[in-house]
Write a protein that holds these residues in place. Structure first.
Motif, PDB file in Angstrom:
ATOM      1  N   CYS A 122      40.659  26.428  43.300  1.00  0.00           N
ATOM      2  CA  CYS A 122      42.036  28.292  43.104  1.00  0.00           C
ATOM      3  C   CYS A 122      42.197  29.144  44.481  1.00  0.00           C
ATOM      4  O   CYS A 122      43.454  29.361  45.042  1.00  0.00           O
ATOM      5  N   ASN A 137      45.320  30.262  49.167  1.00  0.00           N
ATOM      6  CA  ASN A 137      46.646  30.544  49.592  1.00  0.00           C
ATOM      7  C   ASN A 137      47.603  29.561  49.354  1.00  0.00           C
ATOM      8  O   ASN A 137      47.537  28.349  49.723  1.00  0.00           O
ATOM      9  N   GLN A 184      49.101  18.665  46.625  1.00  0.00           N
ATOM     10  CA  GLN A 184      50.070  17.687  46.158  1.00  0.00           C
ATOM     11  C   GLN A 184      50.520  15.944  47.150  1.00  0.00           C
ATOM     12  O   GLN A 184      50.420  14.757  45.811  1.00  0.00           O
ATOM     13  N   SER A 242      37.089  30.820  53.289  1.00  0.00           N
ATOM     14  CA  SER A 242      37.112  30.214  51.965  1.00  0.00           C
ATOM     15  C   SER A 242      37.578  29.412  53.125  1.00  0.00           C
ATOM     16  O   SER A 242      38.250  29.471  54.134  1.00  0.00           O
ATOM     17  N   TYR A 301      54.189  23.467  38.657  1.00  0.00           N
ATOM     18  CA  TYR A 301      53.234  24.139  39.585  1.00  0.00           C
ATOM     19  C   TYR A 301      52.503  23.180  40.136  1.00  0.00           C
ATOM     20  O   TYR A 301      53.391  23.776  41.451  1.00  0.00           O
ATOM     21  N   ALA A 302      52.086  22.788  40.336  1.00  0.00           N
ATOM     22  CA  ALA A 302      50.710  21.776  40.914  1.00  0.00           C
ATOM     23  C   ALA A 302      51.734  20.993  40.808  1.00  0.00           C
ATOM     24  O   ALA A 302      51.207  20.078  42.297  1.00  0.00           O
ATOM     25  N   ALA A 303      52.431  20.334  40.484  1.00  0.00           N
ATOM     26  CA  ALA A 303      53.097  19.466  40.598  1.00  0.00           C
ATOM     27  C   ALA A 303      54.482  19.740  41.941  1.00  0.00           C
ATOM     28  O   ALA A 303      55.352  18.611  42.290  1.00  0.00           O
ATOM     29  N   GLY A 304      54.265  21.393  42.763  1.00  0.00           N
ATOM     30  CA  GLY A 304      55.479  21.461  43.519  1.00  0.00           C
ATOM     31  C   GLY A 304      56.731  22.480  43.229  1.00  0.00           C
ATOM     32  O   GLY A 304      56.905  23.088  44.299  1.00  0.00           O
ATOM     33  N   CYS A 332      44.238  34.572  41.454  1.00  0.00           N
ATOM     34  CA  CYS A 332      43.084  33.109  41.779  1.00  0.00           C
ATOM     35  C   CYS A 332      43.471  32.536  43.340  1.00  0.00           C
ATOM     36  O   CYS A 332      42.759  32.813  44.354  1.00  0.00           O
ATOM     37  N   HIS A 333      44.850  32.789  43.563  1.00  0.00           N
ATOM     38  CA  HIS A 333      45.423  31.718  44.913  1.00  0.00           C
ATOM     39  C   HIS A 333      45.106  32.678  45.958  1.00  0.00           C
ATOM     40  O   HIS A 333      46.351  33.219  47.068  1.00  0.00           O
ATOM     41  N   HIS A 334      44.280  32.620  46.515  1.00  0.00           N
ATOM     42  CA  HIS A 334      44.034  33.712  48.040  1.00  0.00           C
ATOM     43  C   HIS A 334      43.183  33.078  48.187  1.00  0.00           C
ATOM     44  O   HIS A 334      41.257  33.109  48.186  1.00  0.00           O
ATOM     45  N   ASP A 335      42.832  32.799  49.840  1.00  0.00           N
ATOM     46  CA  ASP A 335      41.968  33.191  50.240  1.00  0.00           C
ATOM     47  C   ASP A 335      41.149  33.589  50.226  1.00  0.00           C
ATOM     48  O   ASP A 335      41.465  35.095  49.555  1.00  0.00           O
ATOM     49  N   LEU A 391      60.541  28.559  51.686  1.00  0.00           N
ATOM     50  CA  LEU A 391      59.221  28.206  51.063  1.00  0.00           C
ATOM     51  C   LEU A 391      57.813  28.252  52.030  1.00  0.00           C
ATOM     52  O   LEU A 391      56.733  29.753  52.192  1.00  0.00           O
ATOM     53  N   PRO A 392      57.887  27.059  52.905  1.00  0.00           N
ATOM     54  CA  PRO A 392      56.611  27.628  53.370  1.00  0.00           C
ATOM     55  C   PRO A 392      56.269  28.699  54.425  1.00  0.00           C
ATOM     56  O   PRO A 392      54.999  29.500  54.073  1.00  0.00           O
ATOM     57  N   LEU A 395      55.300  31.548  51.253  1.00  0.00           N
ATOM     58  CA  LEU A 395      53.872  30.959  51.194  1.00  0.00           C
ATOM     59  C   LEU A 395      52.528  32.264  52.178  1.00  0.00           C
ATOM     60  O   LEU A 395      52.650  32.761  52.233  1.00  0.00           O
ATOM     61  N   GLY A 441      50.004  35.249  51.632  1.00  0.00           N
ATOM     62  CA  GLY A 441      48.759  35.465  52.331  1.00  0.00           C
ATOM     63  C   GLY A 441      48.508  36.033  52.941  1.00  0.00           C
ATOM     64  O   GLY A 441      47.362  36.247  53.328  1.00  0.00           O
ATOM     65  N   ALA A 442      49.181  36.756  54.064  1.00  0.00           N
ATOM     66  CA  ALA A 442      49.150  37.514  55.066  1.00  0.00           C
ATOM     67  C   ALA A 442      49.177  38.754  54.786  1.00  0.00           C
ATOM     68  O   ALA A 442      49.032  39.415  55.600  1.00  0.00           O
TER      69      ALA A 442
END
Lengths: 508, 552
Positions: A308, A311, A319, A484, B216-219, B311-314, B525-526, B529, B533-534
């Motif tokens: 999880c 980033n 994927q 991480s 989401y996990a599928a893309g 959850c989805h963060h470094d 998208l890249p 995202l 994160g930043a």
């Protein structure tokens, strides 16, 4: 433990009794029998930590200068405490609870008491495991010594007087019945470590605590032993790693550690799953309970952290990699603990941990669901735990020079394990960082153990395998500003696989 | 005269060209049915059926400029009749096509490995078509669905209103009757409009519009926080607000019907500012409704209705999440999206009339209801379903009534000024996350542009006017509007854009959407995202102070 005191028995007895008496009267409250509270009563038995009827006397008595607090320059024997208190991180176990990170944790959790007064923390950060809610006035002086002697050797009240009489030929059973833990034996030792470093009923670092700031528990027995300053005798003085007790022990601790860690992890999982039934009754009052963690299900500490905690990125190497064995977006369980357990059981016992009723795979499927079925998890978990306990018990042992039965892998066995890890490596590393790190640690321990058994220095920059391992370690390190593996993705994975192939060609 | 409607390739339908004669206008070239009532409205009479995009385009595809000569002289005083032309550029129209593009196909490949099986097609599945076309849960699959999200997706299945809406007497029908009797969704009401947009852009369980974590996990690209007016402006909007139309036939009666009991002049309203505030409330309403309804579904918990970046963060230590704290939530528990809360204070302050005490007590009432939700979330990871539903039942009506109060009240320049002030002031404990920060900046951009740009001056009706004269005046007003839209309105917005660019907010916060059919979400998208994160809330707080200084 060797015994080479040169003191007349009578004087020893008197001295010991005096010390014990002083220690007892020095503490604020009479040492008490800790009772197993119902919250900790689980089906798991045989765990070191579960012996809650042990009574703790505190490190003060061990530390006497003519007992274990002598001068280290005279050798390890008699200086165990001195070495430990000066060099071992365990000595800081209590004092860290007073630092800024702990204060922040207590603040974020809105803990009922400060960290250093909470059983939630003290259950690992001191030798003793408490009833749910001690308050300040019940804290005994002996806690200030950190994770001290009795944390591993067992609560001393039962054996303190006895142990001065023990010799090399005292049987293990005769020590254990006084509550003394047989840390000589690797399986027992690993279980002791795992009790805190993996967790146990009442010693649960869960995801709530991680979010509040607790460092992640990732335990690998041989690496942790390598980092712990040795405070016990080494069998000979041949040049090898400082902590090496006997040739090849790094390989032995690796193999035993894999099984013991897995078994401890299962114990904790079962405990968490069983408690989850009472989750409905938990009412959060605004303050995190200071006694023990509340029942939490699903418990995220069971899942791979970085599954999880990454980033989001596009394109996504996850994927591309796919989600073998589970659906997209489902939780990967046991990514740290289980990647290489199968290799240990297959190579040494010809037992398969991945298939059959007890299998890791079936537990992974259960735990992948967004709300795993706790009852099923308990059933399957117990089967797997039994399997691992039997594996630990049946692990090949041989008689050492003193006639004791120990885990001592042969050169061929170590090579077989090492080669199997190297062969399985590419498949493991492409899954996630956790598995890749386990592969690295395994190869490091096994190669060093292998060299040791051949009477070569364990660390040698000319050894091609060890050299490659240094490259692997660089691939695994986190970026400077992260906790991480932001960079762990397709490119490093490919390099990792190539390096593993190089390693395989240099295995001898 | 022939009308050529934009055609799209689709796997099954092939190229469709429709040629229609003037006389055939009354009858439609294609009448396609999909039975099943609109789920939003209970109806025991005949079911409402989808008529199809081609039908609307017959009339609504005039040239934008009335002087260019339409094939038909239509009254353009109310509707500019060029909506179809504008919509040709709107991303909604390629929503279905996207499913066949590489990302859609990659998702398909991954989803085929699940229980869905190897025959699963994203172009056929209701869970995709609910948002990427118009196939709502519980309805029969529309026979034509390759046109993506088109007219009836938002305006309602047209079988009952199609005839009536052509007459100017339609302006005299109340919004309630339009909805209930004819299934015509009152999208002019900012509250209803928000519900329609958010049904896909946030989600709606009843209509089967949920992007799951598995997808989401599928893309599937993560649904970004949506600020409704910013997204509307970028479509681009294919309508005019009241102040941009000028007075049309039945104008007074229209006002009375649509703004009943109003004690203010809607022609003095700042409709976009109002819609920002209403949308801000409805975003929270729809998010909580989604959470609550999803928690009643058999498969629960559904991770996607919680905040991705919770959850989805470094991991970092020290990390701003720990420094900021978890505001009442137990650390480590999945949290709901934060961004729907970002603009609530605007509506609350507006309703309180800018009075500090009233604001404090209203805010306290809101906070109490939020606390119920937090308590539900703390009971166990993802919250206790029962408690979530109870908390939702408590807060949803309150939010809706707040939205409604704002929608039915005057929003003039002074109120817009209050809103700006509020947007730019952060309390010492406020550390908005990335999506919340974007809400603030988007709202600022919309409100500030509207505040600083006068609406066009349009021709008012003389005391007596023939129908033809009214039509001509309508044409002229449309012309004036277009000139204004391309001139002052554009410039006004550009000024605000320039300020945001100067402060590096535009680029860092990715404020400009990859909108219209010309830009692909997958291309940006890249970077989008990476920007999430930043992101650093301390940086944003500083920037907001600078923006405040520049705004004075």
């Amino acid at each position: 433990m060797s015994w080479n005191r040169n003191i007349p028995l009578l004087i020893t007895l008197v001295a010991t009794t005096t010390i014990v008496w002083v220690a007892r009267s020095g503490s604020a409250v009479e040492p008490r029998q800790t009772v197993v509270p119902s919250a900790f009563a689980t089906a798991s038995t045989g765990r070191i930590g579960a012996k809650l009827d042990a009574v703790f006397t505190g490190v003060g008595s061990c530390a006497a200068s003519n007992c274990h607090g002598g001068n280290p320059s005279n050798g390890i024997a008699g200086a165990e405490y001195s070495i430990w208190v000066q060099q071992d991180k365990h000595a800081e176990g209590y004092s860290v609870l007073l630092n800024d990170e702990s204060k922040q944790m207590a603040k974020l959790l809105r803990l009922e008491t400060p960290a250093h007064e909470a059983a939630l923390c003290l259950n690992c950060h001191s030798p003793q495991r408490f009833e749910p809610t001690p308050t300040g006035e019940k804290i005994h002086g002996h806690l200030l010594g950190g994770v001290s002697c009795e944390a591993c050797h067992g609560g001393a009240q039962g054996w303190l007087a006895e142990h001065v009489r023990w010799t090399d030929s005292t049987r293990v059973e005769d020590k254990q019945r006084f509550g003394f833990v047989d840390t000589d034996e690797l399986w027992e030792r690993a279980k002791v470590c795992a009790d805190c470093h993996v967790g146990a009923p009442g010693r649960d670092v869960n995801h709530d605590l991680y979010a509040a700031g607790h460092p992640r528990l990732f335990f690998e027995f041989s690496a942790f032993m390598a980092n712990m300053p040795i405070h016990w005798e080494v069998a000979s003085s041949r040049e090898r790693a400082d902590w090496s007790e006997r040739p090849g022990i790094e390989a032995d601790t690796w193999a035993v550690g894999q099984l013991a860690t897995a078994e401890a992890a299962l114990d904790l999982l079962i405990y968490r799953a069983e408690r989850s039934e009472t989750q409905q009754d938990f009412k959060f009052t605004g303050h995190y309970p200071a006694g023990q963690v509340p029942p939490v299900w699903p418990e995220y500490a069971e899942t791979g952290c970085f599954a999880c905690h990454h980033n989001l990125a596009s394109p996504s190497w996850r994927q591309e990699r796919g989600f073998a064995g589970r659906g997209p977006g489902q939780y990967p369980w046991g990514t740290w603990t289980f990647p290489l357990v199968d290799i240990v059981t297959k190579q040494t016992l010809q037992r398969d941990v991945k298939s059959g009723g007890h299998s890791v795979t079936s537990l992974q499927s259960l735990m992948a669901e967004s709300l795993p079925n706790a009852k099923e998890v308990v059933t399957r978990g117990r089967e797997l735990q039994k399997f691992l306990q039997e594996a630990g018990r049946d692990f090949p042992r041989s008689k050492n020079s003193a006639g004791r039965s120990e885990v001592m892998l042969s050169l061929e066995q170590v090579a077989a394990l090492r080669n199997a890890v190297a062969a399985a490596g590419p498949g493991v590393v492409k899954e996630n960082w956790d598995g890749a790190t386990q592969v690295y640690l395994a190869l490091a321990a096994l190669q060093r153990g292998h060299r040791d058994l051949r009477e070569l220095p364990v660390s040698d920059s000319n050894d091609p395998v060890l050299k490659s391992l240094i490259d692997l370690r660089e691939l695994l390190e986190f970026p400077a500003d992260r906790d991480s593996p932001e960079d762990y993705s397709s490119t490093p994975i490919q390099t990792f696989e190539e390096t593993l192939n190089t390693i395989r060609t240099s295995l001898d | 005269m022939a009308v050529r409607i934009k055609t799209q390739r689709s796997p099954d339908a092939g190229r469709i060209a429709v040629r229609v004669s003037l006389s055939g206008l009354a009858a439609l070239a294609l009448s396609i049915s999909a039975s099943g009532p609109q789920t939003a409205v209970a109806q025991d009479a005949e079911p409402f059926e989808y008529v199809g995009y081609q039908g609307c385009a017959l009339c609504h595809s005039n040239e934008p400029n009335p002087d260019a000569g339409g094939r038909l002289k239509l009254d353009r005083s109310f509707s500019a009749m060029n909506e179809g032309r504008i919509f040709e550029h709107d991303k909604h129209i390629v929503a279905f096509e996207l499913l066949s593009k590489p990302l859609g196909q990659k998702m398909q490949a991954i989803l085929q490995t699940t229980k869905r099986g190897v025959n699963y097609k994203v172009t056929e599945a209701q869970e995709c078509l609910a948002c990427h076309s118009g196939w709502k849960k519980g309805e029969k699959k529309p026979a034509v669905y390759e046109y993506g999200v088109t007219c009836e997706s938002c305006h309602g299945a047209a079988s009952q209103w199609e005839d009536h809406h052509k007459r100017d007497s339609w302006r005299l029908v109340s919004p309630a009757e339009k909805e209930e009797k004819y299934n015509f969704v009152d999208v002019r009401n900012p509250l209803r409009r928000a519900e329609q947009c958010f049904s896909c852009h946030i989600g709606n369980v009843t209509e089967g519009k949920v992007v799951t974590h598995e997808m989401y996990a599928a893309g599937h690209p993560p649904l970004p926080g949506i600020e409704i007016e910013s997204f509307i402006a970028d479509m681009p909007a294919h309508w005019r607000v009241l102040r941009e139309k000028g007075q049309f036939l039945h104008f007074q009666k229209y006002l009375e019907t649509n703004f009943p009991g109003m004690d203010y002049d809607p022609l003095q309203d700042l409709p976009r500012t109002k819609a920002v505030m209403v949308g801000g409330v409805m975003a929270l309403h729809e998010s909580i409704e989604l959470l609550s309804e999803q928690s009643a579904e058999p498969v629960w918990p559904e991770l996607a209705v919680f905040d991705c970046t919770a959850c989805h963060h470094d991991l970092r230590s020290p990390g701003w999440r720990q420094t900021r704290g978890y505001s009442g939530l137990i650390p480590g528990r999945p949290g709901t999206f934060e961004w729907p809360n970002a603009l609530i204070k605007l509506a609350i302050n507006h309703r309180a009339g800018g009075d500090a005490d009233k604001f404090a007590s209203e805010w306290a009432a809101f906070a109490e209801k939020k606390a119920e939700l937090t308590a539900a979330l703390n009971a166990q990871p993802f919250g206790s379903s029962k408690q979530l539903q109870a908390a939702a039942a408590s807060i949803l009506p309150w939010l809706k009534s707040l939205a409604n109060d704002v929608a039915m009240s005057a929003v003039h320049e002074s109120q817009a000024g209050h809103a700006i002030k509020q947007l730019l002031s952060l309390g010492p404990q406020d550390y908005p996350d990335y999506h919340s920060a974007r809400q603030v900046l988007w709202a600022y951009r919309t409100i500030r542009s509207e505040m600083t740009t006068a609406y066009p001056t349009l021709k008012a009706p003389p005391p007596e006017e023939t129908l033809k004269e009214a039509q001509n005046r309508g044409d002229q007003n449309l012309q004036s509007f277009l000139v204004w839209q391309n001139g002052p309105q554009k410039q006004g917005r550009q000024k605000v854009e320039d300020l945001l660019k100067k402060l590096e907010l535009s680029e860092t916060m990715r404020l400009n959407l990859p909108s219209t059919v010309d830009r692909q979400i997958t291309e940006s998208l890249p970077e989008n995202l990476d920007a999430i994160g930043a992101y650093d809330p301390d940086w944003f707080r500083e920037k907001l102070q600078m923006l405040d200084a520049e705004s004075k």
